[in-house]
Design an enzyme around this catalytic site. Structure first.
Site, PDB file in Angstrom:
ATOM      1  N   LYS A   1      47.075  21.281  38.862  1.00  0.00           N
ATOM      2  CA  LYS A   1      47.122  22.137  40.034  1.00  0.00           C
ATOM      3  C   LYS A   1      47.777  23.486  39.704  1.00  0.00           C
ATOM      4  O   LYS A   1      47.335  24.153  38.801  1.00  0.00           O
ATOM      5  CB  LYS A   1      47.849  21.384  41.156  1.00  0.00           C
TER       6      LYS A   1
ATOM      7  N   ASP B   1      57.500  14.214  43.685  1.00  0.00           N
ATOM      8  CA  ASP B   1      56.271  14.860  43.225  1.00  0.00           C
ATOM      9  C   ASP B   1      56.309  16.295  43.746  1.00  0.00           C
ATOM     10  O   ASP B   1      56.226  16.541  44.950  1.00  0.00           O
ATOM     11  CB  ASP B   1      55.052  14.097  43.755  1.00  0.00           C
TER      12      ASP B   1
ATOM     13  N   TYR C   1      49.714  11.808  47.785  1.00  0.00           N
ATOM     14  CA  TYR C   1      48.358  11.886  47.249  1.00  0.00           C
ATOM     15  C   TYR C   1      47.792  10.456  47.278  1.00  0.00           C
ATOM     16  O   TYR C   1      48.469   9.508  46.845  1.00  0.00           O
ATOM     17  CB  TYR C   1      48.406  12.453  45.828  1.00  0.00           C
TER      18      TYR C   1
ATOM     19  N   ARG D   1      50.528  10.844  19.673  1.00  0.00           N
ATOM     20  CA  ARG D   1      50.846  10.091  20.895  1.00  0.00           C
ATOM     21  C   ARG D   1      52.350  10.051  21.128  1.00  0.00           C
ATOM     22  O   ARG D   1      52.822   9.974  22.269  1.00  0.00           O
ATOM     23  CB  ARG D   1      50.261   8.661  20.828  1.00  0.00           C
TER      24      ARG D   1
HETATM   25  N1  LCS Z   1      50.248  14.264  42.855  1.00  0.00           N
HETATM   26  C1  LCS Z   1      49.699  15.083  43.760  1.00  0.00           C
HETATM   27  C2  LCS Z   1      50.551  15.663  44.834  1.00  0.00           C
HETATM   28  C3  LCS Z   1      48.343  15.377  43.701  1.00  0.00           C
HETATM   29  O1  LCS Z   1      47.834  16.199  44.628  1.00  0.00           O
HETATM   30  C4  LCS Z   1      47.556  14.795  42.671  1.00  0.00           C
HETATM   31  C5  LCS Z   1      46.101  15.052  42.582  1.00  0.00           C
HETATM   32  C6  LCS Z   1      48.164  13.941  41.754  1.00  0.00           C
HETATM   33  C7  LCS Z   1      49.519  13.707  41.871  1.00  0.00           C
HETATM   34  C8  LCS Z   1      47.406  13.311  40.630  1.00  0.00           C
HETATM   35  O2  LCS Z   1      47.143  14.245  39.654  1.00  0.00           O
HETATM   36  P1  LCS Z   1      45.907  14.201  38.639  1.00  0.00           P
HETATM   37  O3  LCS Z   1      45.938  12.872  37.961  1.00  0.00           O
HETATM   38  O4  LCS Z   1      44.660  14.378  39.423  1.00  0.00           O
HETATM   39  O5  LCS Z   1      46.214  15.317  37.702  1.00  0.00           O
HETATM   40  N2  LCS Z   1      45.555  15.620  43.746  1.00  0.00           N
HETATM   41  C9  LCS Z   1      44.284  15.821  43.990  1.00  0.00           C
HETATM   42  C10 LCS Z   1      43.796  16.261  45.244  1.00  0.00           C
HETATM   43  O6  LCS Z   1      44.454  16.450  46.259  1.00  0.00           O
HETATM   44  N3  LCS Z   1      42.501  16.420  45.151  1.00  0.00           N
HETATM   45  O7  LCS Z   1      42.021  16.039  43.915  1.00  0.00           O
HETATM   46  C11 LCS Z   1      43.125  15.633  43.087  1.00  0.00           C
END
Ligand code: LCS
Length: 393
Positions: free
Chosen positions: A208, A183, A111, A58
């Site tokens: 992503k 981001d 998001y 961790r």
């Molecule tokens: N930031 C952005 C720009 C994102 O598109 C997402 C997830 C996150 C943070 C969060 O990331 P995660 O915890 O899911 O790894 N975006 C998503 C979307 O547009 N569709 O499903 C997940």
């Protein structure tokens, strides 16, 4: 060779990698939760920080460390902090830079959960926020209060594809001693480096583009300086937002092909965006590579390419969009983005459904907005698939 002598793709392949005693070409996975000390004094020295050494996964792990070094090198930052998800990265930044009485300014299109957690959960800790259209710097300036401690941007933004001027906002923030976090998920470091434009922190959902194969959920924070890194890392550790070594190893493998994946997806996206823009059933298309994008000029300066995310709306709005989404054959009707496969989804009903009606309207998330994450398949097949689905509308 030193990292600063290598090009992007060379770094994506090699940065952070280390050899084991057997000379393995690919760094091994340290799938372990804990590490043996030589003796009690050695353990105490590792805990006090007097000596570098692995203690407990961790807190740190060589496999996770390799990925952290690689992404930090690609983002031109001091250090990376890998997290279990993109949301763990976002919340680690929030918890580090917000406190009771503090205020955050966010771009109105983020998001969904990056915004809804601030409006839904953080107010109980006495944290306030303003979500503004940050594509106009004046709106950010007007929202600044003496207690503002964090500006959080996402550019291009999910799902509006709005682009904010990182450099201009960072200049304003510096005058007010406010930390800026960007981001960078939609671009990845291949297309944009916010730290070079003045940001203090970059976050990624590595779920992503960085991992790129729709088989991992993962996040990363990159700090520009040692000071910022030293604030963020203990929060990630104490909150238990860490990544798992196997997840880190797979993400490191995905990262190696980031450049060529984005090149292909972007080439496909240009053709798909042009196809959609010329289709008689399409009302509007938002893609930074189209001249019709309101921040087309800014995108050319700030980004090294327009990326692979497209938003559009059909003339029949939501009902027409649903017919199209329900009838794609090769593309997947699924959330997430940035993978090798083409995905289509409906933000107002899915990823951004928790936002209020007013918040969605202000951020340009219309009921009919359809979001497309363009993959690396043959572009003729992607277009033929969209075309046959549109024919049914
Ligand atoms: N930031 C952005 C720009 C994102 O598109 C997402 C997830 C996150 C943070 C969060 O990331 P995660 O915890 O899911 O790894 N975006 C998503 C979307 O547009 N569709 O499903 C997940």
């Amino acid at each position: 060779m030193e990292n600063n002598q290598l090009g992007f793709d060379s770094l994506a392949v090699h940065a952070g990698s280390f050899e084991d005693a057997l000379g393995s070409a690919v760094s091994p996975i340290y799938q372990t939760s804990t590490f043996k000390f030589e003796n009690a004094d050695h353990g105490a020295r590792c805990f006090s920080g007097e000596e570098d050494g692995f203690i407990y996964t961790r807190i740190g792990n060589p496999t996770i460390g390799e990925l952290e070094k690689a992404v930090a090198a690609l983002e031109h930052g001091y250090g990376g902090i890998a997290t279990s998800s993109g949301m763990a990265a976002v919340n680690t930044v929030y918890l580090t830079y917000l406190a009771s009485g503090k205020h955050m300014i966010g771009h109105h299109s983020l998001y969904g959960p990056s915004r809804s957690v601030i409006e839904g959960l953080y107010p109980k800790f006495g944290i306030t926020s303003s979500f503004v259209d940050a594509t106009n710097v004046e709106n950010v300036i007007a929202a600044i209060r003496p207690e503002t401690s964090l500006i959080f941007l996402e550019t291009p933004a999910n799902p509006s594809i709005e682009i904010t001027d990182i450099k201009a906002i960072c200049e304003v923030a510096r005058q007010h001693n406010i930390t800026v976090c960007v981001d960078n998920t939609f671009c990845s470091p291949y297309l944009q480096n916010p730290l070079d434009l003045g940001a203090d922190i970059v976050v990624h959902s590595m779920t992503k583009f960085i991992n790129g194969h729709a088989d991992i959920v993962a996040g990363m924070i990159v700090a520009k300086t040692k000071e910022v890194y030293s604030k963020l890392r203990p929060v990630m550790v104490i909150m238990g937002c860490n990544m798992d070594p196997h997840q880190a190893w797979l993400t490191r493998r995905g990262l190696k092909t980031l450049g060529i994946r984005i090149d292909r997806a972007q080439e496909n996206s240009m053709k798909v965006a042009a196809f959609l823009e010329s289709h008689p059933k399409v009302e509007w298309v938002k893609y930074p590579g189209l001249k019709s994008h309101p921040q087309f000029e800014l995108a050319k300066v700030q980004m090294r390419g327009p990326g692979a995310m497209i938003s559009f709306e059909l003339k029949g709005g939501l009902e027409a969009g649903k017919i199209m989404m329900n009838n794609v054959k090769m593309a997947l009707l699924a959330v997430s983005l940035g993978g090798i496969e083409t995905l289509i989804q409906h933000p107002a009903g899915m990823t951004h459904s928790k936002l209020s009606k007013d918040a969605k309207a202000a951020a340009g998330i219309t009921d009919g907005l359809v979001r497309l994450s363009v993959g690396i398949e043959n572009v003729e097949d992607i277009i033929a698939d969209l075309d046959q689905a549109l024919a049914l509308v």
